[in-house]
Write an enzyme that holds these catalytic residues in place. Structure first.
Site, PDB file in Angstrom:
ATOM      1  N   THR A  58       0.846  -1.196   0.000  1.00  0.00           N
ATOM      2  CA  THR A  58       0.000   0.000   0.000  1.00  0.00           C
ATOM      3  C   THR A  58       0.884   1.249   0.000  1.00  0.00           C
ATOM      4  O   THR A  58       0.660   2.180  -0.783  1.00  0.00           O
ATOM      5  CB  THR A  58      -0.941   0.007   1.239  1.00  0.00           C
ATOM      6  OG1 THR A  58      -1.716  -1.187   1.203  1.00  0.00           O
ATOM      7  CG2 THR A  58      -1.857   1.209   1.239  1.00  0.00           C
ATOM      8  N   ASN A 148      -6.326  -9.307  -8.330  1.00  0.00           N
ATOM      9  CA  ASN A 148      -6.289 -10.037  -7.054  1.00  0.00           C
ATOM     10  C   ASN A 148      -7.623 -10.686  -6.701  1.00  0.00           C
ATOM     11  O   ASN A 148      -7.672 -11.580  -5.876  1.00  0.00           O
ATOM     12  CB  ASN A 148      -5.850  -9.110  -5.918  1.00  0.00           C
ATOM     13  CG  ASN A 148      -6.714  -7.886  -5.801  1.00  0.00           C
ATOM     14  OD1 ASN A 148      -6.762  -7.075  -6.716  1.00  0.00           O
ATOM     15  ND2 ASN A 148      -7.420  -7.751  -4.702  1.00  0.00           N
ATOM     16  N   HIS A 198       3.954 -10.220   2.951  1.00  0.00           N
ATOM     17  CA  HIS A 198       3.037 -11.210   3.535  1.00  0.00           C
ATOM     18  C   HIS A 198       2.372 -12.085   2.483  1.00  0.00           C
ATOM     19  O   HIS A 198       1.718 -13.063   2.818  1.00  0.00           O
ATOM     20  CB  HIS A 198       2.021 -10.556   4.476  1.00  0.00           C
ATOM     21  CG  HIS A 198       1.027  -9.629   3.855  1.00  0.00           C
ATOM     22  ND1 HIS A 198      -0.188 -10.048   3.423  1.00  0.00           N
ATOM     23  CD2 HIS A 198       1.064  -8.300   3.626  1.00  0.00           C
ATOM     24  CE1 HIS A 198      -0.866  -9.006   2.956  1.00  0.00           C
ATOM     25  NE2 HIS A 198      -0.126  -7.935   3.064  1.00  0.00           N
ATOM     26  N   CYS A 322     -17.155  -2.969   2.700  1.00  0.00           N
ATOM     27  CA  CYS A 322     -18.220  -2.560   3.605  1.00  0.00           C
ATOM     28  C   CYS A 322     -18.262  -1.036   3.663  1.00  0.00           C
ATOM     29  O   CYS A 322     -17.284  -0.406   4.058  1.00  0.00           O
ATOM     30  CB  CYS A 322     -17.919  -3.156   4.972  1.00  0.00           C
ATOM     31  SG  CYS A 322     -19.393  -3.384   5.931  1.00  0.00           S
TER      32      CYS A 322
HETATM   33  N1  PLP Z   1      -2.132  -4.910  -3.979  1.00  0.00           N
HETATM   34  C1  PLP Z   1      -2.682  -6.130  -3.981  1.00  0.00           C
HETATM   35  C2  PLP Z   1      -3.009  -6.794  -5.279  1.00  0.00           C
HETATM   36  C3  PLP Z   1      -2.951  -6.797  -2.774  1.00  0.00           C
HETATM   37  O1  PLP Z   1      -3.521  -8.002  -2.790  1.00  0.00           O
HETATM   38  C4  PLP Z   1      -2.587  -6.146  -1.560  1.00  0.00           C
HETATM   39  C5  PLP Z   1      -2.835  -6.778  -0.253  1.00  0.00           C
HETATM   40  O2  PLP Z   1      -3.547  -7.710  -0.095  1.00  0.00           O
HETATM   41  C6  PLP Z   1      -2.017  -4.858  -1.615  1.00  0.00           C
HETATM   42  C7  PLP Z   1      -1.815  -4.291  -2.841  1.00  0.00           C
HETATM   43  C8  PLP Z   1      -1.627  -4.138  -0.373  1.00  0.00           C
HETATM   44  O3  PLP Z   1      -0.499  -4.730   0.192  1.00  0.00           O
HETATM   45  P1  PLP Z   1      -0.079  -4.500   1.709  1.00  0.00           P
HETATM   46  O4  PLP Z   1      -1.032  -5.296   2.532  1.00  0.00           O
HETATM   47  O5  PLP Z   1       1.329  -5.006   1.785  1.00  0.00           O
HETATM   48  O6  PLP Z   1      -0.141  -3.046   1.989  1.00  0.00           O
END
Ligand code: PLP
Length: 379
Positions: A58, A148, A198, A322
């Site tokens: 993020t 995602n 993660h 939500c």
């Molecule tokens: N972009 C995608 C495609 C994600 O799946 C995620 C987190 O799940 C993020 C960005 C954000 O990553 P972070 O949790 O490391 O901030």
């Protein structure tokens, strides 16, 4: 987290010294960071100096998008229209919310790029949006390497070629792709890319922005001790070391694991298909992430299915957000052209290192009962 990574993480927490300190303890901590940076760069086909560690994807995504827009505004000086960004409607919220904010405060204008019914970006639309970039310059294009929610792989090469022909930089959110399919930063001629620890079995709260050494300038967002060019703040030695070990392990296992997960995903798909419950599989069926299966179930609320599966120890996701206590249908599915009622029946299964054949069979076994319960609850 990989057990080995958990151990390394805990051991490294005992490291004494701030990696920016001059004393020997500080320099020993700095050596761990430098080594990890070099190893991550090697795994990505990048250069050490192209790696900026962040608190996650993020932050990395926000750094590139906002940093690009602020640098562009600075270069252009006062007056004139705000810089343009080209963004698919089906991005992760880390991108979507960052650019919506830039747009809402008048710092940038967002040109929303259409996606097709599989969530794949429309290249003709991209060409149209880029066509007048000479008169109305574009600060950047940002897109997911793989969606995602529905798992579709994006045609990153084609996007890159189009953008490069207009001298427009491209950033890729490679969070879902990294560690699941072979993916080299250096080989692709990308300007920037974001990844997260993660998602590869590392700790939460760590990620990286990979920024090409030839990238257009960014304005840093976090000012302070200048520990990294675009990101101040004391570096998290244990987090960085654990991240890079997790990335190494994941990539070492990638070939075998991606085949295993794709087989499990297909087993889940076939199992659910055989039930004949009004399930539709979403996203591209061939060009997709190996560990993701996305479905919509007619006549059901995805949230109800989620709770019923959760009660049985099965964790899934709906992709709905939500808003003020009310579940909104996924923006990705709406961008793909689904109606609100179709989108409400969404479920995403994400398989991981510990997912087994028995787990898949259990999901298939409980599905008829939970669909029946969810349909009765929805009526
Ligand atoms: N972009 C995608 C495609 C994600 O799946 C995620 C987190 O799940 C993020 C960005 C954000 O990553 P972070 O949790 O490391 O901030």
């Amino acid at each position: 987290m990989w057990p080995e990574v958990r151990e390394l993480y805990a051991d490294t927490l005992a490291t004494i010294g701030n990696p920016s300190s001059i004393h020997r303890d500080g320099q020993a901590a700095r050596a761990l960071i430098d080594e990890a940076r070099g190893e991550l760069a090697e795994l990505l086909g990048a250069d050490s100096m192209e790696v900026t560690f962040t608190s996650g994807a993020t932050e990395a995504i926000n750094t590139w998008l906002k940093g690009r827009v602020f640098a562009e505004r600075k270069a252009r000086g006062p007056g004139g229209p705000p810089p343009r960004l080209i963004i698919p409607r089906s991005e992760h919220h880390a991108t979507l919310d960052a650019v919506s904010w830039l747009d809402s405060v008048g710092f940038a204008r967002v040109d929303w790029l259409q996606v097709d019914s599989q969530a794949r970006v429309e290249l003709d639309h991209l060409a149209d949006l880029l066509a007048h970039s000479a008169d109305d310059p574009v600060a950047g294009v940002s897109l997911l390497a793989a969606n995602n929610e529905v798992g579709t792989l994006q045609p990153v090469g084609e996007v890159l070629a189009l953008a490069q022909s207009h001298n427009v930089p491209v950033h890729v959110d490679a969070v879902g792709m990294f560690g699941h399919l072979p993916w080299l930063f250096g080989a692709r001629g990308l300007e920037a890319m974001s990844i997260s620890a993660h998602k590869v079995g590392g700790p939460v709260g760590v990620g990286a922005l990979i920024l090409s050494r030839t990238a257009r300038p960014l304005e840093g967002l976090i000012h302070g001790g200048s520990q990294q060019t675009y990101r101040s703040g004391t570096l998290d030695v244990a987090g960085v070391v654990a991240f890079v070990r997790a990335a190494r392990l994941t990539i070492d296992h990638l070939d075998k694991e991606s085949v295993r997960l794709a087989r499990l995903r297909d087993r889940l798909r076939e199992g659910l298909e055989t039930l004949g419950l009004g399930i539709t599989f979403r996203g591209d069926s061939a060009r997709r992430l190996p560990h993701n299966l996305h479905i919509t179930v007619s006549g059901c609320e995805g949230d109800v299915l989620l709770y019923l599966l959760d009660e049985r120890g099965i964790s899934v996701s709906t992709g709905s957000a939500c808003q003020a206590g009310v579940a909104e249908p996924s923006h990705v599915l709406l961008a793909m052209g689904l109606s609100e009622s179709e989108a409400r029946g969404a479920l995403r299964f994400t398989l991981g290192r510990e997912t087994s054949d028995a787990d898949i069979d259990r999901v298939v076994a409980v599905f008829p009962e939970i669909v029946d319960m969810a349909r009765r609850a929805t009526r």
